[in-house]
Design a protein around this motif. Structure first.
Motif, PDB file in Angstrom:
ATOM      1  N   SER A  55      32.238  37.199  54.225  1.00 42.29           N
ATOM      2  CA  SER A  55      33.146  38.326  54.067  1.00 42.29           C
ATOM      3  C   SER A  55      34.580  37.806  54.164  1.00 42.29           C
ATOM      4  CB  SER A  55      32.889  39.379  55.149  1.00 42.29           C
ATOM      5  OG  SER A  55      33.154  38.846  56.445  1.00 42.29           O
ATOM      6  N   PHE A  56      35.539  38.685  53.937  1.00 41.67           N
ATOM      7  CA  PHE A  56      36.953  38.335  54.048  1.00 41.67           C
ATOM      8  C   PHE A  56      37.525  38.890  55.346  1.00 41.67           C
ATOM      9  CE2 PHE A  56      36.390  38.087  49.436  1.00 41.67           C
ATOM     10  CZ  PHE A  56      37.066  36.908  49.135  1.00 41.67           C
ATOM     11  N   ASN A  57      38.374  38.102  55.976  1.00 36.27           N
ATOM     12  CA  ASN A  57      39.137  38.565  57.119  1.00 36.27           C
ATOM     13  C   ASN A  57      40.521  38.947  56.604  1.00 36.27           C
ATOM     14  OD1 ASN A  57      40.564  39.004  59.448  1.00 36.27           O
ATOM     15  ND2 ASN A  57      39.891  37.136  60.481  1.00 36.27           N
ATOM     16  N   LYS A  58      40.692  40.227  56.285  1.00 35.18           N
ATOM     17  CA  LYS A  58      41.935  40.664  55.659  1.00 35.18           C
ATOM     18  C   LYS A  58      43.125  40.540  56.598  1.00 35.18           C
ATOM     19  CE  LYS A  58      39.623  43.693  52.358  1.00 35.18           C
ATOM     20  NZ  LYS A  58      39.455  45.081  51.849  1.00 35.18           N
ATOM     21  N   ALA A  59      42.849  40.520  57.896  1.00 31.55           N
ATOM     22  CA  ALA A  59      43.939  40.341  58.860  1.00 31.55           C
ATOM     23  C   ALA A  59      44.553  38.958  58.743  1.00 31.55           C
ATOM     24  CB  ALA A  59      43.431  40.571  60.280  1.00 31.55           C
ATOM     25  N   MET A  60      43.818  38.017  58.133  1.00 36.02           N
ATOM     26  CA  MET A  60      44.307  36.647  57.970  1.00 36.02           C
ATOM     27  C   MET A  60      44.881  36.390  56.575  1.00 36.02           C
ATOM     28  SD  MET A  60      43.943  35.353  60.915  1.00 36.02           S
ATOM     29  CE  MET A  60      44.275  33.630  60.560  1.00 36.02           C
ATOM     30  N   ILE A 176      22.913  42.044  47.562  1.00 37.59           N
ATOM     31  CA  ILE A 176      24.354  41.785  47.548  1.00 37.59           C
ATOM     32  C   ILE A 176      25.126  43.089  47.727  1.00 37.59           C
ATOM     33  CG2 ILE A 176      26.287  40.992  46.111  1.00 37.59           C
ATOM     34  CD1 ILE A 176      24.415  38.898  44.938  1.00 37.59           C
ATOM     35  N   LYS A 177      24.650  44.160  47.094  1.00 40.63           N
ATOM     36  CA  LYS A 177      25.285  45.463  47.262  1.00 40.63           C
ATOM     37  C   LYS A 177      25.237  45.900  48.725  1.00 40.63           C
ATOM     38  CE  LYS A 177      25.203  50.219  45.546  1.00 40.63           C
ATOM     39  NZ  LYS A 177      24.530  51.183  44.624  1.00 40.63           N
ATOM     40  N   ALA A 178      24.085  45.680  49.371  1.00 37.73           N
ATOM     41  CA  ALA A 178      23.949  46.042  50.787  1.00 37.73           C
ATOM     42  C   ALA A 178      24.888  45.211  51.658  1.00 37.73           C
ATOM     43  CB  ALA A 178      22.503  45.862  51.230  1.00 37.73           C
ATOM     44  N   MET A 179      25.038  43.916  51.336  1.00 29.51           N
ATOM     45  CA  MET A 179      25.966  43.069  52.072  1.00 29.51           C
ATOM     46  C   MET A 179      27.393  43.596  51.958  1.00 29.51           C
ATOM     47  SD  MET A 179      24.646  39.187  51.198  1.00 29.51           S
ATOM     48  CE  MET A 179      26.088  38.452  51.972  1.00 29.51           C
ATOM     49  N   ARG A 180      27.788  43.961  50.745  1.00 31.34           N
ATOM     50  CA  ARG A 180      29.152  44.458  50.540  1.00 31.34           C
ATOM     51  C   ARG A 180      29.371  45.762  51.305  1.00 31.34           C
ATOM     52  NH1 ARG A 180      30.373  43.258  44.086  1.00 31.34           N
ATOM     53  NH2 ARG A 180      31.629  41.387  44.458  1.00 31.34           N
ATOM     54  N   THR A 181      28.365  46.624  51.302  1.00 32.59           N
ATOM     55  CA  THR A 181      28.467  47.872  52.049  1.00 32.59           C
ATOM     56  C   THR A 181      28.619  47.593  53.538  1.00 32.59           C
ATOM     57  OG1 THR A 181      27.141  49.053  50.408  1.00 32.59           O
ATOM     58  CG2 THR A 181      27.297  50.039  52.597  1.00 32.59           C
ATOM     59  N   ASN A 182      27.865  46.627  54.020  1.00 43.70           N
ATOM     60  CA  ASN A 182      27.938  46.259  55.437  1.00 43.70           C
ATOM     61  C   ASN A 182      29.312  45.676  55.785  1.00 43.70           C
ATOM     62  OD1 ASN A 182      26.605  45.767  58.095  1.00 43.70           O
ATOM     63  ND2 ASN A 182      27.009  43.630  57.548  1.00 43.70           N
ATOM     64  N   PHE A 183      29.839  44.807  54.919  1.00 46.67           N
ATOM     65  CA  PHE A 183      31.167  44.234  55.153  1.00 46.67           C
ATOM     66  C   PHE A 183      32.217  45.345  55.251  1.00 46.67           C
ATOM     67  CE2 PHE A 183      29.896  40.160  52.662  1.00 46.67           C
ATOM     68  CZ  PHE A 183      29.254  39.668  53.787  1.00 46.67           C
ATOM     69  N   ALA A 184      32.124  46.327  54.329  1.00 47.08           N
ATOM     70  CA  ALA A 184      33.093  47.419  54.319  1.00 47.08           C
ATOM     71  C   ALA A 184      32.990  48.262  55.590  1.00 47.08           C
ATOM     72  CB  ALA A 184      32.877  48.294  53.084  1.00 47.08           C
ATOM     73  N   GLU A 185      31.763  48.479  56.064  1.00 55.22           N
ATOM     74  CA  GLU A 185      31.570  49.268  57.275  1.00 55.22           C
ATOM     75  C   GLU A 185      32.106  48.537  58.503  1.00 55.22           C
ATOM     76  OE1 GLU A 185      30.309  52.540  59.634  1.00 55.22           O
ATOM     77  OE2 GLU A 185      30.864  52.247  57.533  1.00 55.22           O
TER      78      GLU A 185
END
Length: 204
Positions: A55-60, A176-185
């Motif tokens: 995932s991405f750490n947007k704070a960084m 992959i869709k589930a991973m993206r949903t989890n990252f967003a949550e």
């Protein structure tokens, strides 16, 4: 069928990653061009912006202005690109979605833009650590470990026939869709936690 990598099904082929991509490139640090980072603007992804869980750490994220982005247009990041760290901490990677762009990056991060293989398929291969041993053997040791773009391009990728690719992606895409949903949550909950912490601090 026998290949140098072992037995594979008929009509499957090993291809070099570079031959399956529109481009494999990297960026430049804006300060080398006399440009400074900004407080807001276009996302600028560094190695530390990519988490171990892909995932991405947007704070960084750092940020640059549009003028700097135009100077660095070769390393603009697009949706469905794979970003892959090639200096410092090697081999962290993520699949770019619409929430990340517009974005750019520096020389520590490779941009992999596929053309003859779906980005999700290549991403799933990376998750399966298809690349680990090959890149480990071909890491260049200097002041800090790094991978060249040539080495990135020379990774052998198993390309199934079209029917097998379709079947594989029918299995992989929901994951992959589930991973993206989890990252967003996780990101949403983290932001909520930060807001609550700020409110509690201000109420004391």
């Amino acid at each position: 069928m026998q290949s140098e990598y072992g037995q594979i099904p008929q009509n499957w082929r090993y291809k070099l990653l570079g031959d399956l991509c529109k481009c494999v490139t990297k960026g430049t640090t804006p300060t080398t061009l006399g440009k400074d980072f900004t407080d807001s603007g276009i996302n600028f992804i560094k190695g530390e912006s990519i988490n171990d869980d892909h995932s991405f750490n947007k704070a960084m994220f750092a940020h640059i202005d549009e003028e700097t982005d135009n100077l660095l247009k070769r390393s603009r990041i697009l949706e469905n690109d794979i970003v892959f760290t090639i200096a410092g901490t090697l081999g962290k990677f993520a699949l770019v979605d619409s929430s990340i762009v517009p974005a750019n990056t520096n020389q520590a991060v490779a941009i992999i833009r596929t053309s003859k293989i779906s980005p999700e398929m290549l991403y799933s291969y990376f998750i399966g650590e298809w690349q680990v041993e090959f890149y480990k053997k071909n890491t260049q040791q200097a002041v800090q470990a790094n991978l060249s773009l040539t080495t990135i391009k020379n990774l052998p990728i198993l390309l199934p026939d079209k029917d097998a690719q379709k079947h594989y992606m029918n299995l992989v895409e929901p994951l992959i869709k589930a991973m993206r949903t989890n990252f967003a949550e996780v990101e949403r909950l983290s932001e909520l936690q930060n807001q609550l912490s700020t409110r509690l601090s201000s109420s004391r």
